[in-house]
Design an enzyme around this catalytic site. Sequence first.
Site, PDB file in Angstrom:
ATOM      1  N   ARG A  53       0.890  -1.149   0.220  1.00 54.63           N
ATOM      2  CA  ARG A  53       0.110   0.003   0.074  1.00 54.63           C
ATOM      3  C   ARG A  53       0.913   1.334   0.370  1.00 54.63           C
ATOM      4  O   ARG A  53       2.022   1.213   0.156  1.00 54.63           O
ATOM      5  CB  ARG A  53      -1.021   0.039   1.317  1.00 54.63           C
ATOM      6  N   GLY A  54       0.381   2.497  -0.190  1.00 54.83           N
ATOM      7  CA  GLY A  54       1.192   3.567  -0.387  1.00 54.83           C
ATOM      8  C   GLY A  54       1.442   3.897  -1.751  1.00 54.83           C
ATOM      9  O   GLY A  54       1.336   2.995  -2.559  1.00 54.83           O
ATOM     10  N   ALA A  55       0.852   5.088  -2.265  1.00 54.59           N
ATOM     11  CA  ALA A  55       0.764   5.394  -3.661  1.00 54.59           C
ATOM     12  C   ALA A  55       1.891   5.014  -4.381  1.00 54.59           C
ATOM     13  O   ALA A  55       1.832   4.191  -5.769  1.00 54.59           O
ATOM     14  CB  ALA A  55       0.648   6.984  -3.630  1.00 54.59           C
ATOM     15  N   ARG A  90      -7.394   0.154  -6.980  1.00 51.68           N
ATOM     16  CA  ARG A  90      -7.582   1.413  -5.797  1.00 51.68           C
ATOM     17  C   ARG A  90      -7.670   2.291  -6.754  1.00 51.68           C
ATOM     18  O   ARG A  90      -6.824   2.629  -7.587  1.00 51.68           O
ATOM     19  CB  ARG A  90      -6.535   1.214  -4.853  1.00 51.68           C
ATOM     20  N   GLN A 202      -2.194   2.155  10.149  1.00 48.94           N
ATOM     21  CA  GLN A 202      -1.003   2.162   9.418  1.00 48.94           C
ATOM     22  C   GLN A 202       0.130   2.937  10.203  1.00 48.94           C
ATOM     23  O   GLN A 202       1.286   2.833  10.116  1.00 48.94           O
ATOM     24  CB  GLN A 202      -0.923   3.113   7.938  1.00 48.94           C
ATOM     25  N   ASP A 243      -1.870  10.854  -1.992  1.00 51.68           N
ATOM     26  CA  ASP A 243      -2.113   9.675  -3.042  1.00 51.68           C
ATOM     27  C   ASP A 243      -2.363  10.576  -4.377  1.00 51.68           C
ATOM     28  O   ASP A 243      -2.356   9.747  -5.387  1.00 51.68           O
ATOM     29  CB  ASP A 243      -3.158   8.993  -2.639  1.00 51.68           C
ATOM     30  N   ASN A 253      -5.092  12.627   0.558  1.00 49.91           N
ATOM     31  CA  ASN A 253      -4.512  11.803   1.490  1.00 49.91           C
ATOM     32  C   ASN A 253      -5.120  11.031   2.563  1.00 49.91           C
ATOM     33  O   ASN A 253      -6.478  11.522   2.409  1.00 49.91           O
ATOM     34  CB  ASN A 253      -3.247  12.559   2.206  1.00 49.91           C
TER      35      ASN A 253
HETATM   36  O1  MRU Z   1      -4.537   3.295   2.406  1.00 50.31           O
HETATM   37  P1  MRU Z   1      -2.881   3.570   2.036  1.00 50.31           P
HETATM   38  O2  MRU Z   1      -2.241   2.782   3.234  1.00 50.31           O
HETATM   39  O3  MRU Z   1      -2.381   3.012   0.843  1.00 50.31           O
HETATM   40  O4  MRU Z   1      -2.876   4.883   2.371  1.00 50.31           O
HETATM   41  C1  MRU Z   1      -1.444   5.551   2.267  1.00 50.31           C
HETATM   42  C2  MRU Z   1      -1.254   7.032   2.409  1.00 50.31           C
HETATM   43  O5  MRU Z   1      -2.426   7.686   2.540  1.00 50.31           O
HETATM   44  C3  MRU Z   1      -0.116   7.723   2.110  1.00 50.31           C
HETATM   45  O6  MRU Z   1       0.055   8.773   2.908  1.00 50.31           O
HETATM   46  C4  MRU Z   1       0.060   8.152   0.704  1.00 50.31           C
HETATM   47  O7  MRU Z   1      -0.003   7.016  -0.033  1.00 50.31           O
HETATM   48  C5  MRU Z   1       1.357   8.715   0.517  1.00 50.31           C
HETATM   49  S1  MRU Z   1       2.587   7.418   0.478  1.00 50.31           S
HETATM   50  C6  MRU Z   1       4.025   7.885   0.447  1.00 50.31           C
END
Ligand code: MRU
Length: 369
Positions: A53-55, A90, A202, A243, A253
């Site tokens: 996960r994470g963009a 996603r 997270q 994101d 975000n």
């Molecule tokens: O739902 P997630 O865990 O994928 O969400 C992640 C976030 O909101 C992060 O802040 C975002 O992706 C930036 S990652 C460098």
Amino acid sequence: MNINGKAMRTIWVKPDGFPVEIIDQTALPHELKIVALKTSDDAAYAIQAMLVRGAPLIGVTAAYGVALAMRDDASDASLEEAIELLAAQRPTAVNLKWALEEMRRVLSPLPVDGRPRAAFKHAAKLATEDADMCRRIGVNGLEIIREIAARKDGKPVNILTHCNAGWLACVDWGTATSPIYHAHNAGIPVHVWVDETRPRNQGASLTAFELAQHGVPHTLICDNAGGHYTQRGEVDLVIVGTDRVAANGDVANKIGTYLKALAAVDNGVPFYVALPSSTIDWQMPDGAAIPIEERSADEVLHVSGRAPNGKVLSVAITAPGTPARNPAFDVTPARLVTGLITERGVCAASADGLLSLYPERRSGGLAVA
Ligand code: MRU
């Protein structure tokens, strides 16, 4: 970055070129579990179930997902099918779409027999470039922390962050955490307030874990405590990830980011957003149309954690039948954002700010209203 003193990335390919491997982030911090991705379906599942996960990491995993599809069948139909499958997993992080478009751009003109090799090569390039962009975000953001430290008389700079925009959300370094790691490595005393980040926690499970692994002082707080510490002067700076950044500087975000921005602005605390350029959606005029993922209500109705007997359990926290909603992201308007920390430098959260760092986009059909 390190886990148990060993340098790791979040995604890699085994030395003989197959399979792709990832850290299963649903098992952290209780277990370091490595999972093999052998097909594009595996990659799609890993994104959907949030093993990754994470963009930025979602984008790179999708790129490898295309490579895995090409290994099985490198036809045009297979390429388009894989892109469609992976893109659907996603909706909010634009890095997913960006990485898939990159793969299509590189692979479509090639003869079918050249595609598998080129696909793995390009996915690896995107991974390496992401790590490098995150490193440079850290170098640029370090100056912001350094300036604040100069006013603190040797006391730690207190930085609030939300969710996990750390190296686990990327390939290495992280976005929001990269300036923090760079400051820590430079000997600047820092302390991080880590929002737990309900419903999936997270912050508690990932950010606190990775900061601890790197020896960065931090304190976990429940999501509702950030405003209180900000009001009491115990937060010098907020840095979060994103994101998707719209062309006018609005920022999507993790859900709850908007509230942190409101508290920061109300108390005169700088609120920065860190991102690689793969997170900018130049076609999105503002944040209103950013698709917000709505996830299962089960994530709100349950929490998971390790029981005293060592078993990881999920338990219900509500009476049966309690209705719940679960938007995974929110949008912070550009006016609340002090600045965007990118791999090219720091700019205002505005169309002009973004274009000052990415002038090549001036003629690129920017969708600013
Ligand atoms: O739902 P997630 O865990 O994928 O969400 C992640 C976030 O909101 C992060 O802040 C975002 O992706 C930036 S990652 C460098």
